[in-house]
Design a protein around this motif. Structure first.
Motif, PDB file in Angstrom:
ATOM      1  N   ASP A 168       0.804  -1.224   0.000  1.00  0.00           N
ATOM      2  CA  ASP A 168       0.000   0.000   0.000  1.00  0.00           C
ATOM      3  C   ASP A 168       0.840   1.278   0.000  1.00  0.00           C
ATOM      4  O   ASP A 168       0.489   2.271   0.646  1.00  0.00           O
ATOM      5  N   GLY A 169       1.963   1.261  -0.693  1.00  0.00           N
ATOM      6  CA  GLY A 169       2.751   2.466  -0.837  1.00  0.00           C
ATOM      7  C   GLY A 169       3.536   2.875   0.377  1.00  0.00           C
ATOM      8  O   GLY A 169       4.031   4.005   0.451  1.00  0.00           O
ATOM      9  N   LYS A 170       3.689   1.987   1.355  1.00  0.00           N
ATOM     10  CA  LYS A 170       4.460   2.337   2.540  1.00  0.00           C
ATOM     11  C   LYS A 170       5.049   1.088   3.175  1.00  0.00           C
ATOM     12  O   LYS A 170       4.599  -0.033   2.903  1.00  0.00           O
ATOM     13  N   ILE A 222      14.255  -9.301  10.748  1.00  0.00           N
ATOM     14  CA  ILE A 222      13.091  -8.764  10.051  1.00  0.00           C
ATOM     15  C   ILE A 222      12.565  -9.833   9.107  1.00  0.00           C
ATOM     16  O   ILE A 222      13.303 -10.385   8.290  1.00  0.00           O
ATOM     17  N   ARG A 223      11.294 -10.114   9.237  1.00  0.00           N
ATOM     18  CA  ARG A 223      10.603 -10.997   8.296  1.00  0.00           C
ATOM     19  C   ARG A 223       9.821 -10.122   7.328  1.00  0.00           C
ATOM     20  O   ARG A 223       8.995  -9.308   7.741  1.00  0.00           O
ATOM     21  N   SER A 224      10.077 -10.267   6.040  1.00  0.00           N
ATOM     22  CA  SER A 224       9.428  -9.432   5.031  1.00  0.00           C
ATOM     23  C   SER A 224       8.158 -10.103   4.503  1.00  0.00           C
ATOM     24  O   SER A 224       8.168 -11.291   4.162  1.00  0.00           O
ATOM     25  N   LEU A 225       7.097  -9.326   4.413  1.00  0.00           N
ATOM     26  CA  LEU A 225       5.854  -9.782   3.790  1.00  0.00           C
ATOM     27  C   LEU A 225       5.534  -8.876   2.606  1.00  0.00           C
ATOM     28  O   LEU A 225       5.492  -7.655   2.740  1.00  0.00           O
ATOM     29  N   HIS A 226       5.294  -9.510   1.445  1.00  0.00           N
ATOM     30  CA  HIS A 226       5.001  -8.776   0.222  1.00  0.00           C
ATOM     31  C   HIS A 226       4.257  -9.706  -0.718  1.00  0.00           C
ATOM     32  O   HIS A 226       3.910 -10.833  -0.345  1.00  0.00           O
ATOM     33  N   ASP A 227       4.016  -9.283  -1.926  1.00  0.00           N
ATOM     34  CA  ASP A 227       3.161 -10.040  -2.842  1.00  0.00           C
ATOM     35  C   ASP A 227       3.786 -11.331  -3.348  1.00  0.00           C
ATOM     36  O   ASP A 227       3.081 -12.166  -3.919  1.00  0.00           O
ATOM     37  N   ASP A 228       5.097 -11.515  -3.189  1.00  0.00           N
ATOM     38  CA  ASP A 228       5.761 -12.707  -3.718  1.00  0.00           C
ATOM     39  C   ASP A 228       6.110 -13.739  -2.654  1.00  0.00           C
ATOM     40  O   ASP A 228       6.886 -14.658  -2.924  1.00  0.00           O
ATOM     41  N   ASN A 229       5.564 -13.616  -1.458  1.00  0.00           N
ATOM     42  CA  ASN A 229       5.880 -14.582  -0.410  1.00  0.00           C
ATOM     43  C   ASN A 229       5.413 -15.991  -0.783  1.00  0.00           C
ATOM     44  O   ASN A 229       4.348 -16.165  -1.380  1.00  0.00           O
ATOM     45  N   ASP A 230       6.220 -16.985  -0.391  1.00  0.00           N
ATOM     46  CA  ASP A 230       5.856 -18.382  -0.630  1.00  0.00           C
ATOM     47  C   ASP A 230       4.977 -18.946   0.486  1.00  0.00           C
ATOM     48  O   ASP A 230       4.295 -19.941   0.295  1.00  0.00           O
ATOM     49  N   SER A 231       5.014 -18.330   1.660  1.00  0.00           N
ATOM     50  CA  SER A 231       4.266 -18.849   2.805  1.00  0.00           C
ATOM     51  C   SER A 231       3.151 -17.877   3.193  1.00  0.00           C
ATOM     52  O   SER A 231       3.014 -16.801   2.626  1.00  0.00           O
ATOM     53  N   ARG A 232       2.364 -18.257   4.182  1.00  0.00           N
ATOM     54  CA  ARG A 232       1.235 -17.436   4.624  1.00  0.00           C
ATOM     55  C   ARG A 232       1.712 -16.092   5.171  1.00  0.00           C
ATOM     56  O   ARG A 232       2.718 -16.010   5.853  1.00  0.00           O
ATOM     57  N   ASP A 260       8.140   2.163  -2.632  1.00  0.00           N
ATOM     58  CA  ASP A 260       6.921   2.700  -3.233  1.00  0.00           C
ATOM     59  C   ASP A 260       6.176   1.532  -3.864  1.00  0.00           C
ATOM     60  O   ASP A 260       6.538   1.046  -4.921  1.00  0.00           O
ATOM     61  N   ALA A 261       5.143   1.074  -3.203  1.00  0.00           N
ATOM     62  CA  ALA A 261       4.427  -0.116  -3.663  1.00  0.00           C
ATOM     63  C   ALA A 261       3.618   0.137  -4.924  1.00  0.00           C
ATOM     64  O   ALA A 261       3.115  -0.796  -5.540  1.00  0.00           O
ATOM     65  N   GLN A 262       3.478   1.387  -5.337  1.00  0.00           N
ATOM     66  CA  GLN A 262       2.711   1.669  -6.549  1.00  0.00           C
ATOM     67  C   GLN A 262       3.503   1.330  -7.804  1.00  0.00           C
ATOM     68  O   GLN A 262       2.942   1.120  -8.868  1.00  0.00           O
ATOM     69  N   VAL A 263       4.842   1.290  -7.673  1.00  0.00           N
ATOM     70  CA  VAL A 263       5.701   0.891  -8.779  1.00  0.00           C
ATOM     71  C   VAL A 263       6.596  -0.222  -8.271  1.00  0.00           C
ATOM     72  O   VAL A 263       7.380  -0.023  -7.358  1.00  0.00           O
TER      73      VAL A 263
END
Length: 270
Positions: A168-170, A222-232, A260-263
């Motif tokens: 969401d852009g942040k 730090i555990r990163s969560l984004h659109d390409d995660n393989d797990s929940r 910037d999540a918009q790009v």
């Protein structure tokens, strides 16, 4: 004592615990857009956190696919060497063998000059605090020397960390506290033994293995969560300001302003 960070990077070998299409289909794994996004997180988050370590006595083993597109294989090799020098080792492995086999055989061949090793799993989009390597080396030596009778290995788990939401852009951060996931988890064992963390269920480590779980007020990963995660993509609700975490993770100083999540990372419009 060797300290070995082990990272899977676009390595194709399906796992029942992964949910993404890229974890099951090679074409999706090597999609150009996905490879650009993974390179962004690996370079800006994972590699940066290793470069920032106050104790530099470690090596990084990166396991990637032998059929990784040439452009990205070269990029991976160059950025690892530019960032960590001879401490970075790239393994181009066959999908016929699981990660545990590749990491084990490489350790036997290249990292067995010392009798004991501390192996740490580090995902290709996650980060470690600046003092993690110093702490884990001290704990590993203690675990080796304080083994109970008959114990051939021991596990160490740092329970406290952070979840980073790249959405969401942040960049949004939340506290994370769990006795054993692959983040902040290490195994201390003889260098020429078969023991490694890719053979066992991370969540069940304290139940099934000799384990020291360390709780603290400081975040160690730090555990990163984004659109390409393989797990929940689950996370705890208690938020924390990323700017308050910069002493632990200096990489946040640039990452907060860059994200910037918009790009999408790697997009030509960026």
């Amino acid at each position: 004592m060797h300290t070995i960070y082990q990272t899977r990077y676009s390595f194709f070998h399906p796992s029942p615990g992964w949910r993404s299409t890229a974890s099951k289909e090679k074409d999706a794994l090597f999609d150009t857009g996905r490879l650009e996004r993974r390179a962004y997180f690996f370079e800006k988050v994972t590699l940066r956190s290793l470069a920032d370590q106050t104790n530099e006595n470690f090596v990084l083993n990166v396991l990637t696919s032998e059929d990784m597109p040439k452009k990205y294989a070269i990029r991976l090799t160059e950025v690892c060497k530019d960032t960590l020098g001879d401490r970075a080792h790239i393994i181009f492995g066959s999908s016929e063998a699981p990660p545990r086999a590749h990491f084990r055989s490489y350790r036997w061949e290249h990292h067995s000059s010392e009798p004991w090793s501390c192996q740490v799993v580090l995902d290709d989009d996650d980060a470690l605090s600046v003092d993690f390597n110093r702490k884990i080396r001290a704990e590993a030596m203690a675990a080796k020397n304080l083994r109970s009778r008959g114990e051939k290995f021991g596990c160490i788990s740092f329970a406290n960390g952070l979840t980073a939401l790249f959405r969401d852009g942040k960049l949004e951060m939340h506290r994370l506290n769990k006795a054993a996931i692959n983040l902040g988890l290490a195994i201390v064992a003889p260098s020429k033994s078969r023991y490694n963390l890719f053979d066992i269920s991370h969540n069940n480590v304290p139940r099934d293995r000799p384990t020291r779980v360390i709780y603290s007020q400081s975040p160690y990963y730090i555990r990163s969560l984004h659109d390409d995660n393989d797990s929940r993509g689950r996370y705890q609700t208690d938020a924390v300001s990323p700017t308050l975490m910069m002493d632990y993770f200096p990489l946040l100083q640039n990452l907060i302003t860059e994200w910037d999540a918009q790009v999408a990372p790697g997009d030509t419009q960026r």
